[in-house]
Write an enzyme that holds these catalytic residues in place. Structure first.
Site, PDB file in Angstrom:
ATOM      1  N   LYS A  39       0.913  -1.113   0.014  1.00 33.03           N
ATOM      2  CA  LYS A  39       0.125   0.010  -0.009  1.00 33.03           C
ATOM      3  C   LYS A  39       0.969   1.273  -0.063  1.00 33.03           C
ATOM      4  O   LYS A  39       0.420   2.369  -0.529  1.00 33.03           O
ATOM      5  CB  LYS A  39      -0.972  -0.105   1.099  1.00 33.03           C
ATOM      6  CG  LYS A  39      -0.237   0.036   2.560  1.00 33.03           C
ATOM      7  CD  LYS A  39      -1.401  -0.075   3.566  1.00 33.03           C
ATOM      8  CE  LYS A  39      -0.580   0.094   5.113  1.00 33.03           C
ATOM      9  NZ  LYS A  39      -1.133  -0.452   6.056  1.00 33.03           N
ATOM     10  N   ARG A 134      -7.683  -0.493  17.108  1.00 34.23           N
ATOM     11  CA  ARG A 134      -8.122  -0.116  15.764  1.00 34.23           C
ATOM     12  C   ARG A 134      -9.058  -1.454  15.378  1.00 34.23           C
ATOM     13  O   ARG A 134      -9.962  -1.444  16.006  1.00 34.23           O
ATOM     14  CB  ARG A 134      -7.061  -0.154  14.552  1.00 34.23           C
ATOM     15  CG  ARG A 134      -7.313   0.756  13.524  1.00 34.23           C
ATOM     16  CD  ARG A 134      -6.154   0.950  12.401  1.00 34.23           C
ATOM     17  NE  ARG A 134      -5.741  -0.057  11.882  1.00 34.23           N
ATOM     18  CZ  ARG A 134      -4.938  -0.523  11.136  1.00 34.23           C
ATOM     19  NH1 ARG A 134      -3.963   1.016  10.670  1.00 34.23           N
ATOM     20  NH2 ARG A 134      -4.450  -1.416  10.297  1.00 34.23           N
TER      21      ARG A 134
HETATM   22  C1  PLP Z   1      -0.338  -1.407   7.021  1.00 31.94           C
HETATM   23  C2  PLP Z   1      -0.650  -2.625   7.497  1.00 31.94           C
HETATM   24  C3  PLP Z   1       0.290  -3.494   7.681  1.00 31.94           C
HETATM   25  C4  PLP Z   1       1.762  -3.280   7.493  1.00 31.94           C
HETATM   26  O1  PLP Z   1       2.373  -2.350   8.267  1.00 31.94           O
HETATM   27  P1  PLP Z   1       4.056  -2.207   8.102  1.00 31.94           P
HETATM   28  O2  PLP Z   1       3.991  -1.240   9.473  1.00 31.94           O
HETATM   29  O3  PLP Z   1       4.167  -1.162   7.033  1.00 31.94           O
HETATM   30  O4  PLP Z   1       4.778  -3.409   8.069  1.00 31.94           O
HETATM   31  C5  PLP Z   1       0.006  -4.911   8.235  1.00 31.94           C
HETATM   32  N1  PLP Z   1      -1.120  -5.247   8.643  1.00 31.94           N
HETATM   33  C6  PLP Z   1      -2.363  -4.256   8.599  1.00 31.94           C
HETATM   34  C7  PLP Z   1      -3.589  -4.585   8.789  1.00 31.94           C
HETATM   35  C8  PLP Z   1      -1.981  -3.067   7.983  1.00 31.94           C
HETATM   36  O5  PLP Z   1      -2.933  -2.189   7.821  1.00 31.94           O
END
Ligand code: PLP
Length: 363
Positions: A39, A134
């Site tokens: 993302k 969250r």
């Molecule tokens: C963005 C996200 C991740 C990845 O997080 P990083 O800190 O970039 O490794 C993993 N799980 C969820 C649910 C996320 O929203």
């Protein structure tokens, strides 16, 4: 060939592959499969291919549109949606992704219906709330009830496992205790449905230190890693942990100098508000050489998310489309038309990758 245009998000594919290889090998040694989270680069299909080939077993994004674009370019790659889906996304989800993170029974029922219409089985991971506040199911009775319904009644879904998210809203550290809570919740679900689950997904980049220290319970066998592959700065800068064989500069910003001249360092006239409704203060350092870059906050979000690599160059400020540097003490002479390279943090890359004015360039 067209001339290169700026600003550019420069993506070094071999450094990116090194990062993905190092992270997936580290995790693989503890029996953990990695979903590479794309993302931050707007779901870029080329980056997805690089990190998949380097060892990620899934490619994950928070956005359906990004998964759709990846599916079109890389139909062989297993795709995961990591923002819990919207009811309105259910039909698109089952076409674009093989597996998704979930926490809501109404959404799960909608996905089951969509999967039935599409003639597919969709894998789901139930998110357990461990305190970061969250997404995730908080009450034990509720996750057991949801798991029972998915297992028993939602025939187009397969309950693939459990997961959790930490270190995002509540800044909660993934500790061995937290991971043991996740395993315990999983075992309660397993007892309720009478079988073992395949996947326990123990978080993202912030869970990597636990893998390195050996503190990850053996049943946690999945992580979703974005920052640690693409940016690779947080664990080192915040926790002094560096994974061997990784680079901090797989992604950099290149911007063009559009003005370079000597000016006073203190604004002249009545000081009111800047472009963002702030009333800043300025230090008078006399006349100094400054450079203006053709890139601004609309492109990278926050000034503290970028860092010029030019030694001695100092970020003074920025508005929507301009970035101002003090280059009085910079090494080498900087002139209009020069291209400067800047290091980028996570949020800057997320903005840059989604700005239509920023070209993605690969080497
Ligand atoms: C963005 C996200 C991740 C990845 O997080 P990083 O800190 O970039 O490794 C993993 N799980 C969820 C649910 C996320 O929203």
């Amino acid at each position: 060939m067209e001339d290169k245009m700026y600003p550019a998000l420069q993506i070094d594919r071999s450094k990116l592959a090194d990062n993905a290889k190092a992270v997936t090998e580290l995790c693989g040694a503890s029996g953990i499969g990695v979903a590479g989270v794309v993302k931050v680069v707007g779901g870029d299909p080329i980056c997805a291919r690089v990190i998949y080939d380097a060892g990620c077993k899934w490619i994950a994004s928070s956005r359906i549109d990004q998964l759709e674009a990846m599916r079109a370019k890389n139909p062989d790659i297993p795709l995961m949606l990591i923002r819990i889906p919207m009811v309105s996304e259910a039909d698109a989800l089952v076409r674009a992704a093989d597996i998704s993170l979930n926490s809501d029974i109404d959404v799960l029922r909608a996905i089951d219906g969509a999967a039935g219409r599409a003639g597919v089985t969709h894998d789901v991971i139930l998110m357990i709330e461990l305190g970061d506040l969250r997404e995730g199911i908080w009450q034990e009775s509720e996750y057991i009830e949801i798991a029972r319904e998915v297992e028993g009644s939602l025939k187009n879904l397969r309950l693939a496992g459990t997961g959790t998210n930490l270190g995002c809203y509540g800044s909660i550290n993934p500790t061995t205790d937290k991971m043991n809570e996740l395993v315990a919740a999983t075992e309660k679900i397993e007892a309720a449905i009478g079988r073992k689950l395949d996947i326990i997904s123990g978080g993202g980049t912030t869970s990597l230190p636990l893998v390195i220290s050996g503190g990850m319970p053996p049943r946690v066998n999945h992580l979703r890693v974005g920052e640690g592959i693409f940016i690779n700065k947080d664990n080192e800068d915040l926790y002094d942990i560096r994974i061997q064989g990784t680079h901090r500069d797989a992604l950099t910003l290149e911007a063009e100098v559009i003005e370079a001249r000597v000016k006073p360092s203190h604004p002249i006239g009545e000081i009111a508000y800047d472009a963002f409704r702030n009333k800043p203060t300025y230090v008078d350092r006399g006349e100094r050489r400054r450079a203006l870059l053709g890139v601004g906050k609309v492109d990278y979000g926050y000034l503290d998310q970028i860092l010029p690599r030019t030694e001695g160059a100092e970020l003074l400020g920025a508005s929507s489309d301009h970035t101002i540097l003090d280059i009085e003490d910079a090494s080498g002479e900087i002139r209009t038309g020069d291209i400067l390279t800047l290091d980028t943090c996570y949020a800057a890359v997320a903005f840059l990758a989604s700005s239509p004015s920023v070209r993605k360039c690969y080497k």
